[in-house]
Design a protein around this motif. Structure first.
Motif, PDB file in Angstrom:
ATOM      1  N   ARG A  53       4.162  -4.649 -60.788  1.00 37.38           N
ATOM      2  CA  ARG A  53       5.522  -5.059 -60.433  1.00 37.38           C
ATOM      3  C   ARG A  53       5.507  -6.995 -60.442  1.00 37.38           C
ATOM      4  N   LYS A  54       6.841  -7.650 -60.610  1.00 35.84           N
ATOM      5  CA  LYS A  54       6.686  -9.040 -60.495  1.00 35.84           C
ATOM      6  C   LYS A  54       6.999  -9.070 -58.924  1.00 35.84           C
ATOM      7  N   GLU A  55       7.567  -8.451 -58.118  1.00 36.40           N
ATOM      8  CA  GLU A  55       7.802  -8.707 -56.474  1.00 36.40           C
ATOM      9  C   GLU A  55       6.462  -8.479 -56.147  1.00 36.40           C
ATOM     10  N   ASP A  56       6.475  -9.540 -54.719  1.00 36.74           N
ATOM     11  CA  ASP A  56       5.224  -9.430 -53.926  1.00 36.74           C
ATOM     12  C   ASP A  56       5.196  -7.964 -53.384  1.00 36.74           C
ATOM     13  N   VAL A  57       4.584  -7.077 -54.119  1.00 33.26           N
ATOM     14  CA  VAL A  57       4.659  -5.748 -53.438  1.00 33.26           C
ATOM     15  C   VAL A  57       3.279  -5.406 -52.757  1.00 33.26           C
ATOM     16  N   VAL A  58       3.433  -5.081 -51.717  1.00 33.62           N
ATOM     17  CA  VAL A  58       2.191  -4.581 -50.546  1.00 33.62           C
ATOM     18  C   VAL A  58       1.830  -3.211 -50.843  1.00 33.62           C
ATOM     19  N   SER A  59       2.794  -2.206 -51.238  1.00 33.23           N
ATOM     20  CA  SER A  59       2.598  -0.967 -51.404  1.00 33.23           C
ATOM     21  C   SER A  59       3.630  -0.130 -52.039  1.00 33.23           C
ATOM     22  N   LEU A  60       3.333   0.840 -52.748  1.00 32.74           N
ATOM     23  CA  LEU A  60       4.392   1.502 -53.455  1.00 32.74           C
ATOM     24  C   LEU A  60       3.891   3.094 -53.389  1.00 32.74           C
ATOM     25  N   SER A  61       4.785   3.882 -53.133  1.00 30.69           N
ATOM     26  CA  SER A  61       4.383   5.313 -53.128  1.00 30.69           C
ATOM     27  C   SER A  61       5.556   6.083 -53.788  1.00 30.69           C
ATOM     28  N   LEU A  62       5.045   6.977 -54.776  1.00 28.19           N
ATOM     29  CA  LEU A  62       6.267   7.827 -55.394  1.00 28.19           C
ATOM     30  C   LEU A  62       6.320   9.089 -54.742  1.00 28.19           C
ATOM     31  N   LEU A  63       7.722   9.578 -54.400  1.00 27.76           N
ATOM     32  CA  LEU A  63       7.920  10.769 -53.659  1.00 27.76           C
ATOM     33  C   LEU A  63       7.913  11.894 -54.797  1.00 27.76           C
ATOM     34  N   LYS A  64       7.161  12.811 -54.076  1.00 27.88           N
ATOM     35  CA  LYS A  64       7.033  14.358 -54.847  1.00 27.88           C
ATOM     36  C   LYS A  64       8.274  14.910 -54.776  1.00 27.88           C
ATOM     37  N   ASP A  65       8.720  15.625 -56.104  1.00 29.24           N
ATOM     38  CA  ASP A  65       9.647  16.174 -56.391  1.00 29.24           C
ATOM     39  C   ASP A  65      10.967  15.586 -56.762  1.00 29.24           C
ATOM     40  N   VAL A  66      11.149  14.383 -56.385  1.00 23.26           N
ATOM     41  CA  VAL A  66      12.421  13.738 -56.489  1.00 23.26           C
ATOM     42  C   VAL A  66      12.423  12.345 -57.458  1.00 23.26           C
TER      43      VAL A  66
END
Length: 451
Positions: A364-377
Protein backbone atom coordinates in the motif's frame (compact mmCIF):
# COMPACT_ATOMS: atom_id res chain seq x y z
CA UNK A 1 2.65 -0.61 -8.59
CA UNK A 2 3.89 -3.62 -10.55
CA UNK A 3 4.20 -6.76 -8.41
CA UNK A 4 5.57 -10.21 -9.29
CA UNK A 5 4.21 -13.15 -7.32
CA UNK A 6 6.28 -16.33 -7.43
CA UNK A 7 4.06 -19.30 -6.57
CA UNK A 8 0.38 -19.56 -7.41
CA UNK A 9 -0.70 -21.64 -4.43
CA UNK A 10 -3.19 -20.59 -1.78
CA UNK A 11 -1.14 -17.61 -0.56
CA UNK A 12 -0.38 -16.42 -4.09
CA UNK A 13 -4.00 -16.75 -5.16
CA UNK A 14 -5.27 -14.76 -2.16
CA UNK A 15 -2.73 -12.02 -2.91
CA UNK A 16 -3.72 -11.81 -6.58
CA UNK A 17 -7.43 -11.50 -5.75
CA UNK A 18 -6.72 -8.71 -3.28
CA UNK A 19 -4.16 -6.79 -5.33
CA UNK A 20 -5.92 -6.90 -8.69
CA UNK A 21 -9.10 -5.77 -6.94
CA UNK A 22 -7.20 -2.62 -5.96
CA UNK A 23 -6.00 -2.00 -9.49
CA UNK A 24 -2.41 -3.20 -9.01
CA UNK A 25 -0.42 -4.70 -11.89
CA UNK A 26 0.32 -8.34 -11.02
CA UNK A 27 2.13 -11.15 -12.84
CA UNK A 28 2.22 -14.68 -11.38
CA UNK A 29 4.99 -17.20 -12.04
CA UNK A 30 3.86 -20.78 -11.38
CA UNK A 31 5.98 -23.82 -12.23
CA UNK A 32 3.28 -26.51 -12.09
CA UNK A 33 1.44 -26.73 -15.48
CA UNK A 34 -1.86 -27.90 -13.97
CA UNK A 35 -1.93 -25.15 -11.35
CA UNK A 36 -0.86 -22.55 -13.89
CA UNK A 37 -3.72 -23.56 -16.21
CA UNK A 38 -6.16 -23.33 -13.30
CA UNK A 39 -4.90 -19.86 -12.38
CA UNK A 40 -5.22 -18.62 -15.96
CA UNK A 41 -8.90 -19.61 -15.88
CA UNK A 42 -9.59 -18.22 -12.41
CA UNK A 43 -7.54 -15.02 -12.23
CA UNK A 44 -7.70 -11.83 -14.24
CA UNK A 45 -3.93 -11.51 -14.56
CA UNK A 46 -0.91 -12.82 -16.51
CA UNK A 47 0.34 -16.26 -15.43
CA UNK A 48 3.76 -17.48 -16.61
CA UNK A 49 4.11 -21.28 -16.48
CA UNK A 50 7.86 -21.52 -15.83
CA UNK A 51 10.44 -21.79 -13.05
CA UNK A 52 11.03 -18.41 -11.39
CA UNK A 53 14.65 -19.28 -10.56
CA UNK A 54 15.72 -17.93 -13.92
CA UNK A 55 16.76 -14.46 -15.03
CA UNK A 56 15.05 -15.00 -18.40
CA UNK A 57 11.72 -15.85 -16.73
CA UNK A 58 11.92 -12.86 -14.37
CA UNK A 59 12.56 -10.61 -17.37
CA UNK A 60 9.39 -12.01 -18.98
CA UNK A 61 7.58 -10.92 -15.81
CA UNK A 62 8.94 -7.37 -16.31
CA UNK A 63 11.19 -7.53 -13.27
CA UNK A 64 13.03 -4.35 -14.32
CA UNK A 65 9.89 -2.32 -13.71
CA UNK A 66 8.69 -4.24 -10.62
CA UNK A 67 8.37 -2.43 -7.30
CA UNK A 68 7.94 -5.69 -5.37
CA UNK A 69 8.56 -9.42 -5.71
CA UNK A 70 6.71 -11.81 -3.41
CA UNK A 71 8.10 -15.35 -3.28
CA UNK A 72 5.41 -17.61 -1.85
CA UNK A 73 6.17 -21.11 -3.15
CA UNK A 74 6.22 -24.16 -0.89
CA UNK A 75 10.03 -24.38 -1.20
CA UNK A 76 12.14 -22.07 0.97
CA UNK A 77 15.19 -22.35 -1.26
CA UNK A 78 13.25 -21.31 -4.38
CA UNK A 79 11.87 -18.30 -2.50
CA UNK A 80 15.34 -17.25 -1.35
CA UNK A 81 16.89 -17.55 -4.83
CA UNK A 82 13.99 -15.67 -6.44
CA UNK A 83 14.54 -12.78 -4.02
CA UNK A 84 18.29 -12.80 -4.62
CA UNK A 85 17.76 -12.57 -8.37
CA UNK A 86 15.18 -9.81 -7.94
CA UNK A 87 17.68 -7.72 -5.99
CA UNK A 88 20.11 -8.08 -8.90
CA UNK A 89 17.50 -6.12 -10.87
CA UNK A 90 17.19 -3.62 -7.99
CA UNK A 91 13.60 -4.50 -7.12
CA UNK A 92 12.93 -2.20 -4.13
CA UNK A 93 11.03 -4.68 -1.93
CA UNK A 94 11.29 -8.46 -1.76
CA UNK A 95 9.18 -10.71 0.45
CA UNK A 96 9.83 -14.40 1.08
CA UNK A 97 7.66 -17.03 2.68
CA UNK A 98 10.15 -19.07 4.77
CA UNK A 99 9.00 -22.07 6.80
CA UNK A 100 12.33 -23.39 8.05
CA UNK A 101 13.20 -21.30 11.11
CA UNK A 102 16.88 -22.13 10.66
CA UNK A 103 17.01 -19.75 7.71
CA UNK A 104 15.95 -16.87 9.95
CA UNK A 105 18.30 -17.75 12.81
CA UNK A 106 21.69 -16.17 13.46
CA UNK A 107 23.35 -19.46 12.46
CA UNK A 108 21.54 -19.77 9.12
CA UNK A 109 22.67 -22.82 7.07
CA UNK A 110 23.27 -20.47 4.13
CA UNK A 111 25.80 -18.50 6.17
CA UNK A 112 24.11 -15.33 4.91
CA UNK A 113 22.07 -12.59 6.55
CA UNK A 114 18.59 -11.71 5.27
CA UNK A 115 20.06 -8.68 3.51
CA UNK A 116 22.70 -10.81 1.81
CA UNK A 117 19.96 -13.21 0.69
CA UNK A 118 18.17 -10.25 -0.87
CA UNK A 119 15.12 -10.51 1.41
CA UNK A 120 13.51 -7.41 2.92
CA UNK A 121 10.71 -9.24 4.73
CA UNK A 122 10.44 -12.86 5.86
CA UNK A 123 7.04 -14.34 6.64
CA UNK A 124 6.83 -17.62 8.57
CA UNK A 125 3.28 -19.02 8.16
CA UNK A 126 3.55 -21.51 11.03
CA UNK A 127 4.80 -18.93 13.53
CA UNK A 128 2.06 -16.53 12.44
CA UNK A 129 -0.61 -19.25 12.78
CA UNK A 130 0.65 -20.18 16.26
CA UNK A 131 0.42 -16.53 17.34
CA UNK A 132 -3.20 -16.37 16.17
CA UNK A 133 -4.02 -19.59 18.03
CA UNK A 134 -2.54 -18.13 21.21
CA UNK A 135 -4.85 -15.10 20.92
CA UNK A 136 -7.89 -17.37 20.70
CA UNK A 137 -6.75 -19.31 23.76
CA UNK A 138 -6.35 -16.04 25.65
CA UNK A 139 -9.84 -14.96 24.55
CA UNK A 140 -11.85 -18.18 24.22
CA UNK A 141 -15.16 -16.40 23.60
CA UNK A 142 -13.77 -14.65 20.50
CA UNK A 143 -13.56 -15.93 16.93
CA UNK A 144 -10.84 -13.45 15.96
CA UNK A 145 -8.50 -11.21 17.95
CA UNK A 146 -6.25 -8.47 16.56
CA UNK A 147 -3.92 -6.04 18.32
CA UNK A 148 -3.08 -2.54 17.10
CA UNK A 149 -1.06 0.46 18.26
CA UNK A 150 1.49 -1.71 20.07
CA UNK A 151 -1.23 -3.47 22.03
CA UNK A 152 -3.09 -0.37 23.23
CA UNK A 153 -6.00 -1.03 20.84
CA UNK A 154 -7.69 -4.39 20.40
CA UNK A 155 -10.33 -5.84 18.11
CA UNK A 156 -12.34 -8.92 18.96
CA UNK A 157 -14.94 -10.69 16.84
CA UNK A 158 -17.43 -12.79 18.72
CA UNK A 159 -20.81 -14.47 18.27
CA UNK A 160 -23.55 -12.83 20.34
CA UNK A 161 -25.20 -15.29 22.70
CA UNK A 162 -28.92 -15.69 23.27
CA UNK A 163 -30.31 -13.09 25.71
CA UNK A 164 -27.10 -11.05 25.69
CA UNK A 165 -27.50 -7.57 27.15
CA UNK A 166 -26.93 -5.72 23.87
CA UNK A 167 -29.46 -7.53 21.67
CA UNK A 168 -32.35 -5.72 19.97
CA UNK A 169 -31.23 -2.24 21.02
CA UNK A 170 -30.33 0.44 18.41
CA UNK A 171 -26.59 1.07 18.60
CA UNK A 172 -27.15 4.79 19.24
CA UNK A 173 -28.90 3.86 22.48
CA UNK A 174 -26.47 1.14 23.47
CA UNK A 175 -24.46 1.89 26.61
CA UNK A 176 -21.07 0.42 25.80
CA UNK A 177 -18.18 1.22 28.15
CA UNK A 178 -16.35 4.41 27.18
CA UNK A 179 -13.43 3.64 24.90
CA UNK A 180 -14.87 1.08 22.50
CA UNK A 181 -17.13 0.88 19.45
CA UNK A 182 -18.88 -1.74 17.31
CA UNK A 183 -17.27 -1.36 13.88
CA UNK A 184 -18.86 -4.28 12.02
CA UNK A 185 -21.68 -6.81 12.20
CA UNK A 186 -21.99 -10.04 10.26
CA UNK A 187 -25.68 -10.87 10.39
CA UNK A 188 -26.90 -14.40 10.94
CA UNK A 189 -27.86 -14.62 7.24
CA UNK A 190 -24.24 -13.92 6.21
CA UNK A 191 -24.72 -10.25 5.26
CA UNK A 192 -21.95 -7.96 6.54
CA UNK A 193 -22.51 -4.31 7.45
CA UNK A 194 -20.54 -1.39 8.82
CA UNK A 195 -23.27 -0.23 11.20
CA UNK A 196 -24.82 3.13 11.94
CA UNK A 197 -26.73 4.23 15.02
CA UNK A 198 -30.04 2.78 13.79
CA UNK A 199 -28.73 -0.79 13.38
CA UNK A 200 -29.35 -3.43 16.04
CA UNK A 201 -27.48 -6.53 17.15
CA UNK A 202 -29.34 -9.82 17.26
CA UNK A 203 -28.51 -13.18 18.82
CA UNK A 204 -26.02 -15.22 16.73
CA UNK A 205 -24.73 -12.14 14.90
CA UNK A 206 -20.95 -11.87 14.74
CA UNK A 207 -19.93 -8.53 16.23
CA UNK A 208 -16.60 -6.76 15.69
CA UNK A 209 -15.70 -4.69 18.75
CA UNK A 210 -12.77 -2.24 18.59
CA UNK A 211 -11.27 0.00 21.24
CA UNK A 212 -9.03 0.48 24.23
CA UNK A 213 -7.49 -2.90 25.09
CA UNK A 214 -8.31 -2.45 28.78
CA UNK A 215 -11.95 -1.73 28.01
CA UNK A 216 -12.60 -4.40 25.37
CA UNK A 217 -12.64 -7.32 27.80
CA UNK A 218 -15.24 -5.58 29.95
CA UNK A 219 -17.34 -4.67 26.91
CA UNK A 220 -17.23 -8.22 25.54
CA UNK A 221 -19.03 -9.34 28.69
CA UNK A 222 -22.15 -7.68 27.32
CA UNK A 223 -22.13 -10.21 24.48
CA UNK A 224 -21.99 -13.32 26.70
CA UNK A 225 -23.60 -14.56 29.87
CA UNK A 226 -20.45 -16.09 31.28
CA UNK A 227 -16.69 -15.84 30.85
CA UNK A 228 -14.67 -18.86 29.70
CA UNK A 229 -11.29 -19.54 31.32
CA UNK A 230 -8.56 -21.76 29.87
CA UNK A 231 -5.80 -23.54 31.80
CA UNK A 232 -5.31 -26.99 30.24
CA UNK A 233 -4.34 -27.03 26.54
CA UNK A 234 -4.12 -30.20 24.41
CA UNK A 235 -2.30 -29.89 21.06
CA UNK A 236 -2.84 -32.66 18.50
CA UNK A 237 0.17 -32.63 16.18
CA UNK A 238 3.68 -31.63 17.14
CA UNK A 239 4.75 -30.25 13.77
CA UNK A 240 5.84 -26.67 13.18
CA UNK A 241 2.56 -25.07 14.26
CA UNK A 242 2.13 -27.28 17.33
CA UNK A 243 5.74 -26.72 18.37
CA UNK A 244 5.58 -22.93 17.92
CA UNK A 245 2.30 -22.76 19.86
CA UNK A 246 3.71 -24.82 22.74
CA UNK A 247 6.71 -22.47 22.93
CA UNK A 248 4.41 -19.44 23.11
CA UNK A 249 2.30 -21.05 25.82
CA UNK A 250 5.40 -21.87 27.85
CA UNK A 251 6.73 -18.31 27.48
CA UNK A 252 3.43 -16.73 28.56
CA UNK A 253 4.27 -15.08 31.88
CA UNK A 254 0.73 -13.90 32.62
CA UNK A 255 -0.85 -17.37 32.52
CA UNK A 256 0.15 -20.77 33.80
CA UNK A 257 -0.96 -23.15 31.07
CA UNK A 258 -0.71 -26.92 31.39
CA UNK A 259 0.29 -28.06 27.88
CA UNK A 260 0.10 -31.57 26.47
CA UNK A 261 1.14 -32.52 22.91
CA UNK A 262 0.27 -35.73 21.08
CA UNK A 263 2.57 -36.49 18.13
CA UNK A 264 2.86 -39.80 16.24
CA UNK A 265 6.42 -39.38 14.85
CA UNK A 266 9.00 -40.67 17.41
CA UNK A 267 11.79 -38.45 16.09
CA UNK A 268 9.60 -35.36 16.24
CA UNK A 269 8.64 -36.29 19.81
CA UNK A 270 12.32 -36.33 20.75
CA UNK A 271 12.81 -32.90 19.17
CA UNK A 272 9.84 -31.56 21.13
CA UNK A 273 11.17 -32.97 24.40
CA UNK A 274 14.60 -31.42 23.77
CA UNK A 275 13.24 -27.97 22.99
CA UNK A 276 10.25 -27.68 25.33
CA UNK A 277 10.73 -27.46 29.08
CA UNK A 278 7.21 -27.46 30.52
CA UNK A 279 5.03 -29.29 27.97
CA UNK A 280 4.12 -32.97 28.34
CA UNK A 281 4.89 -34.78 25.05
CA UNK A 282 3.16 -38.08 24.25
CA UNK A 283 3.88 -40.30 21.26
CA UNK A 284 0.61 -41.61 19.90
CA UNK A 285 -1.47 -41.97 16.77
CA UNK A 286 -3.55 -38.80 16.72
CA UNK A 287 -5.71 -40.25 13.95
CA UNK A 288 -7.11 -42.95 16.24
CA UNK A 289 -10.38 -41.94 17.88
CA UNK A 290 -9.98 -44.42 20.73
CA UNK A 291 -6.70 -42.71 21.53
CA UNK A 292 -8.50 -39.39 21.88
CA UNK A 293 -10.76 -41.00 24.47
CA UNK A 294 -7.79 -42.56 26.24
CA UNK A 295 -6.17 -39.13 26.55
CA UNK A 296 -9.41 -37.76 27.97
CA UNK A 297 -9.96 -34.91 25.55
CA UNK A 298 -13.05 -34.03 27.52
CA UNK A 299 -10.92 -32.97 30.50
CA UNK A 300 -8.94 -30.35 28.59
CA UNK A 301 -10.07 -26.71 28.43
CA UNK A 302 -8.70 -26.04 24.94
CA UNK A 303 -8.12 -28.42 22.04
CA UNK A 304 -5.87 -27.38 19.16
CA UNK A 305 -5.98 -29.62 16.07
CA UNK A 306 -2.79 -29.05 14.08
CA UNK A 307 -2.09 -32.46 12.57
CA UNK A 308 -1.52 -31.20 9.00
CA UNK A 309 -4.53 -33.21 7.78
CA UNK A 310 -7.95 -31.54 7.56
CA UNK A 311 -9.94 -34.75 7.89
CA UNK A 312 -8.11 -35.69 11.07
CA UNK A 313 -8.50 -32.16 12.43
CA UNK A 314 -12.25 -32.23 11.76
CA UNK A 315 -12.75 -35.60 13.46
CA UNK A 316 -10.73 -34.42 16.48
CA UNK A 317 -12.67 -31.16 16.71
CA UNK A 318 -16.02 -32.94 16.53
CA UNK A 319 -14.91 -35.31 19.27
CA UNK A 320 -13.93 -32.30 21.36
CA UNK A 321 -17.35 -30.74 20.80
CA UNK A 322 -19.06 -33.95 21.84
CA UNK A 323 -17.00 -34.09 25.03
CA UNK A 324 -17.69 -30.46 25.93
CA UNK A 325 -14.25 -28.88 25.39
CA UNK A 326 -14.53 -25.12 26.05
CA UNK A 327 -12.34 -23.89 23.19
CA UNK A 328 -11.57 -25.77 19.96
CA UNK A 329 -9.26 -24.35 17.30
CA UNK A 330 -8.16 -26.10 14.14
CA UNK A 331 -5.53 -25.37 11.54
CA UNK A 332 -6.98 -25.43 8.02
CA UNK A 333 -4.64 -26.94 5.45
CA UNK A 334 -6.71 -27.00 2.24
CA UNK A 335 -9.14 -24.14 1.58
CA UNK A 336 -11.67 -26.50 -0.02
CA UNK A 337 -12.45 -27.69 3.52
CA UNK A 338 -13.34 -24.21 4.73
CA UNK A 339 -17.07 -24.69 4.18
CA UNK A 340 -16.93 -28.02 6.04
CA UNK A 341 -15.33 -26.44 9.10
CA UNK A 342 -17.78 -23.54 8.95
CA UNK A 343 -20.87 -25.76 8.67
CA UNK A 344 -19.71 -27.77 11.69
CA UNK A 345 -19.06 -24.65 13.74
CA UNK A 346 -15.32 -25.32 14.10
CA UNK A 347 -13.11 -22.27 14.64
CA UNK A 348 -10.18 -22.29 12.20
CA UNK A 349 -6.83 -20.61 11.76
CA UNK A 350 -5.81 -20.16 8.12
CA UNK A 351 -2.01 -19.79 7.77
CA UNK A 352 -2.43 -18.74 4.14
CA UNK A 353 -4.80 -15.86 4.93
CA UNK A 354 -2.56 -14.71 7.80
CA UNK A 355 0.49 -14.79 5.52
CA UNK A 356 -1.35 -12.79 2.86
CA UNK A 357 -2.42 -10.20 5.46
CA UNK A 358 1.14 -9.66 6.62
CA UNK A 359 2.39 -9.22 3.06
CA UNK A 360 -0.38 -6.90 1.87
CA UNK A 361 0.54 -4.05 4.22
CA UNK A 362 3.75 -3.60 2.21
CA UNK A 363 1.84 -3.17 -1.05
CA UNK A 364 0.00 0.00 0.00
CA UNK A 365 1.01 3.62 -0.58
CA UNK A 366 -0.26 4.76 2.82
CA UNK A 367 2.06 4.61 5.84
CA UNK A 368 0.54 1.32 6.97
CA UNK A 369 1.67 -0.14 10.29
CA UNK A 370 -0.47 -3.28 10.15
CA UNK A 371 -3.22 -4.85 8.06
CA UNK A 372 -5.61 -7.65 8.96
CA UNK A 373 -8.05 -9.50 6.71
CA UNK A 374 -11.22 -10.48 8.54
CA UNK A 375 -12.32 -14.07 8.16
CA UNK A 376 -15.59 -14.80 6.34
CA UNK A 377 -16.40 -11.17 5.47
CA UNK A 378 -13.47 -10.00 3.31
CA UNK A 379 -13.21 -6.66 5.13
CA UNK A 380 -9.87 -5.18 6.15
CA UNK A 381 -8.64 -3.41 9.25
CA UNK A 382 -5.80 -1.05 8.44
CA UNK A 383 -3.62 0.72 10.98
CA UNK A 384 -1.82 3.72 9.50
CA UNK A 385 0.01 6.85 10.58
CA UNK A 386 -1.40 10.08 9.18
CA UNK A 387 1.35 12.12 7.43
CA UNK A 388 1.56 15.91 7.71
CA UNK A 389 0.81 16.33 3.99
CA UNK A 390 -2.45 14.32 3.97
CA UNK A 391 -5.43 16.29 2.63
CA UNK A 392 -7.56 15.47 5.69
CA UNK A 393 -5.18 17.08 8.22
CA UNK A 394 -6.98 19.75 10.25
CA UNK A 395 -10.44 18.65 9.11
CA UNK A 396 -13.33 17.37 11.18
CA UNK A 397 -14.32 13.81 10.27
CA UNK A 398 -17.76 15.03 9.25
CA UNK A 399 -16.12 17.29 6.64
CA UNK A 400 -13.78 14.70 5.11
CA UNK A 401 -16.40 13.18 2.78
CA UNK A 402 -15.18 9.65 3.36
CA UNK A 403 -16.89 7.05 1.15
CA UNK A 404 -19.57 4.77 2.53
CA UNK A 405 -18.02 1.45 3.50
CA UNK A 406 -15.22 2.73 5.74
CA UNK A 407 -15.10 3.73 9.38
CA UNK A 408 -12.33 5.21 11.51
CA UNK A 409 -12.87 3.12 14.63
CA UNK A 410 -10.18 4.55 16.89
CA UNK A 411 -7.44 7.16 16.88
CA UNK A 412 -4.28 6.79 18.94
CA UNK A 413 -2.91 10.24 19.76
CA UNK A 414 0.15 9.91 21.93
CA UNK A 415 -0.97 7.34 24.51
CA UNK A 416 -4.64 8.36 24.33
CA UNK A 417 -7.13 6.02 22.62
CA UNK A 418 -9.89 8.15 21.11
CA UNK A 419 -13.26 6.90 19.85
CA UNK A 420 -13.88 9.66 17.29
CA UNK A 421 -17.08 11.50 16.52
CA UNK A 422 -17.98 13.67 13.55
CA UNK A 423 -16.49 16.65 15.40
CA UNK A 424 -13.07 15.01 15.88
CA UNK A 425 -10.29 16.89 14.05
CA UNK A 426 -7.54 14.81 12.44
CA UNK A 427 -3.93 15.71 13.26
CA UNK A 428 -0.58 14.73 11.77
CA UNK A 429 0.95 11.59 13.25
CA UNK A 430 -2.44 10.36 14.44
CA UNK A 431 -2.49 6.58 14.34
CA UNK A 432 -5.79 5.57 12.72
CA UNK A 433 -7.45 2.17 12.95
CA UNK A 434 -9.72 1.97 9.91
CA UNK A 435 -12.37 -0.65 9.18
CA UNK A 436 -12.97 -0.82 5.42
CA UNK A 437 -14.78 -2.96 2.84
CA UNK A 438 -12.68 -4.35 -0.06
CA UNK A 439 -14.44 -2.26 -2.70
CA UNK A 440 -13.50 0.92 -0.84
CA UNK A 441 -10.00 -0.01 0.29
CA UNK A 442 -8.25 1.21 -2.86
CA UNK A 443 -9.74 4.70 -2.33
CA UNK A 444 -8.00 5.28 1.00
CA UNK A 445 -4.79 6.64 -0.50
CA UNK A 446 -6.73 9.70 -1.71
CA UNK A 447 -7.24 10.72 1.92
CA UNK A 448 -4.30 9.29 3.86
CA UNK A 449 -1.17 9.57 1.68
CA UNK A 450 1.18 12.50 1.21
CA UNK A 451 -0.46 14.95 -1.18
Amino acid sequence: MHIIIVGGGQVGTELVHNLTGKGQSVIVIEKDPKQAAHLKEELDTIVINENAVSIEVLEKARVKSAQMLIAATETDEVNIIACMLAKKFEVPTTVARIRNTEYTADSSPTGLTNKQMGIDLIINPEKAAASEMLKLIHFPDATQVEYFAQGLVKLIATIVSENAEITNIPLEKLKLPAGCIIVGIRKNDGKFIIPNGKDIVEANDKVYLLGNAKVILKASGLLHRKETRIRKVLILGGGNIGFELAKLLEEDSEHSFMVKIIEKDPQQCEKLRRNLTKSFVIQGDNTNISYFLEEEIGETDALVAATGDDRTNIVAAMMGKKLGVKRIVSEIDIMDYHSVYSSLGIETIDPFLITASQILRYTRKEDVVSLSLLKDVGAEIIELILPEEAVVIGKKLMDCNFPKGMLIGTILRGQDVIIPSGQTVLKSNDRLIIFVLPSISKKLEKYFTRS
